[in-house]
Design a protein around this motif. Structure first.
Motif, PDB file in Angstrom:
ATOM      1  N   UNK A   1     -49.935 -75.658 -66.435  1.00  0.00           N
ATOM      2  CA  UNK A   1     -50.208 -76.158 -67.714  1.00  0.00           C
ATOM      3  C   UNK A   1     -49.077 -76.285 -68.686  1.00  0.00           C
ATOM      4  N   UNK A   2     -49.072 -77.440 -69.135  1.00  0.00           N
ATOM      5  CA  UNK A   2     -47.937 -77.969 -69.935  1.00  0.00           C
ATOM      6  C   UNK A   2     -47.617 -76.795 -71.127  1.00  0.00           C
ATOM      7  N   UNK A   3     -48.485 -76.433 -71.931  1.00  0.00           N
ATOM      8  CA  UNK A   3     -48.269 -75.264 -72.923  1.00  0.00           C
ATOM      9  C   UNK A   3     -47.450 -74.249 -72.440  1.00  0.00           C
ATOM     10  N   UNK A   4     -47.953 -73.560 -71.265  1.00  0.00           N
ATOM     11  CA  UNK A   4     -47.341 -72.276 -70.588  1.00  0.00           C
ATOM     12  C   UNK A   4     -45.927 -72.723 -70.036  1.00  0.00           C
ATOM     13  N   UNK A   5     -45.726 -74.130 -69.433  1.00  0.00           N
ATOM     14  CA  UNK A   5     -44.489 -74.392 -69.090  1.00  0.00           C
ATOM     15  C   UNK A   5     -43.456 -74.674 -70.118  1.00  0.00           C
ATOM     16  N   UNK A   6     -43.999 -75.220 -71.421  1.00  0.00           N
ATOM     17  CA  UNK A   6     -42.774 -75.322 -72.410  1.00  0.00           C
ATOM     18  C   UNK A   6     -42.466 -73.873 -73.106  1.00  0.00           C
ATOM     19  N   UNK A   7     -43.349 -72.908 -72.961  1.00  0.00           N
ATOM     20  CA  UNK A   7     -42.845 -71.545 -73.431  1.00  0.00           C
ATOM     21  C   UNK A   7     -41.816 -71.034 -72.361  1.00  0.00           C
ATOM     22  N   UNK A   8     -42.344 -71.260 -71.169  1.00  0.00           N
ATOM     23  CA  UNK A   8     -41.203 -70.637 -70.091  1.00  0.00           C
ATOM     24  C   UNK A   8     -39.936 -71.243 -70.256  1.00  0.00           C
ATOM     25  N   UNK A   9     -39.988 -72.513 -70.375  1.00  0.00           N
ATOM     26  CA  UNK A   9     -38.553 -73.330 -70.744  1.00  0.00           C
ATOM     27  C   UNK A   9     -37.829 -72.749 -71.790  1.00  0.00           C
ATOM     28  N   UNK A  10     -38.539 -72.677 -72.977  1.00  0.00           N
ATOM     29  CA  UNK A  10     -37.792 -72.340 -74.166  1.00  0.00           C
ATOM     30  C   UNK A  10     -37.273 -70.707 -73.893  1.00  0.00           C
ATOM     31  N   UNK A  11     -38.155 -69.769 -73.354  1.00  0.00           N
ATOM     32  CA  UNK A  11     -37.599 -68.539 -72.859  1.00  0.00           C
ATOM     33  C   UNK A  11     -36.502 -68.338 -72.085  1.00  0.00           C
ATOM     34  N   UNK A  12     -36.185 -69.495 -71.176  1.00  0.00           N
ATOM     35  CA  UNK A  12     -35.042 -69.537 -70.221  1.00  0.00           C
ATOM     36  C   UNK A  12     -33.925 -69.991 -70.662  1.00  0.00           C
ATOM     37  N   UNK A  13     -33.944 -70.141 -71.857  1.00  0.00           N
ATOM     38  CA  UNK A  13     -32.489 -70.603 -72.803  1.00  0.00           C
ATOM     39  C   UNK A  13     -31.433 -69.563 -72.736  1.00  0.00           C
ATOM     40  N   UNK A  14     -30.423 -69.919 -72.449  1.00  0.00           N
ATOM     41  CA  UNK A  14     -29.378 -68.721 -72.425  1.00  0.00           C
ATOM     42  C   UNK A  14     -29.212 -67.988 -73.642  1.00  0.00           C
ATOM     43  N   UNK A  15     -29.131 -68.593 -74.685  1.00  0.00           N
ATOM     44  CA  UNK A  15     -29.367 -67.672 -76.257  1.00  0.00           C
ATOM     45  C   UNK A  15     -30.406 -66.692 -76.386  1.00  0.00           C
TER      46      UNK A  15
END
Length: 197
Positions: free
Chosen positions: A76-90
């Motif tokens: 799902x695009x929405x879940x993928x988006x949240x996972x990408x944001x959560x993976x940011x180093x900061x």
């Protein structure tokens, strides 16, 4: 570089967002319970997008690029988006409790205090992978800044997808987060609907 200079608590009130999700205490003098005016469907979708951008400190163009990347991934695009944001180093530095807020975590990364698998990384948007070891440099651990952070953010709960070693200022990414492990109050389906128009 574009910088949003709107006071954080004012922005939280306008987005109907609890400041504790950003690492801030609730010190707002005014009651945040405002008369909720009825938003249109578009207004609700826009608010959810602005909320996600504000929480993670991402501007419009990178956020749109994250959405395109999430759309191309399986699932799902929405879940993928949240996972990408959560993976940011900061964000990972913030989640580990090595910074009081995501803004401070971003600054810590930019000042070259962070290593990933032993290599210095100064890019806040760097994508963390499963098995990565994120650490604060030994030379920086004794700085007053990090002693202050340890007092305030040290007691913060670390998500289950990260294994934290707070004594040695490092953490290991056990796995990539699933959507149910991300406690951010954003309805990602509204963002998908907004970008699908």
């Amino acid at each position: 570089m574009a910088v949003n200079r709107t006071p954080v608590l004012k922005r939280c009130r306008s987005l109907d967002l609890d400041p504790t999700f950003l690492g801030y205490d609730k010190k707002s003098k005014r009651n945040s319970q405002r008369a909720n005016r009825k938003l249109s469907e578009y207004g609700q979708q826009l608010r959810e997008k602005q909320k996600a951008k504000f929480i993670y400190g991402v501007l419009e163009k990178p956020f749109r690029n994250y959405y395109k990347k999430a759309d191309q991934m399986k699932g799902q695009t929405g879940e993928n988006l949240m996972i990408i944001l959560e993976r940011r180093l900061d964000n990972v530095i913030f989640r580990l409790g090595f910074a009081r807020t995501r803004r401070e975590a971003r600054q810590i990364v930019l000042h070259k205090f962070v290593t990933v698998n032993g290599a210095t990384i100064n890019v806040p948007s760097y994508m963390i992978k499963a098995g990565d070891v994120v650490a604060i440099k030994e030379s920086a651990q004794n700085m007053q800044r990090f002693k202050d952070v340890a007092e305030i953010a040290g007691s913060r709960l670390v998500p289950e997808w990260i294994d934290a070693d707070k004594e040695n200022w490092k953490g290991t990414i056990k796995q990539l987060p699933a959507r149910n492990m991300i406690d951010v109050p954003v309805d990602e389906m509204q963002i998908v609907e907004l970008y699908s128009k």
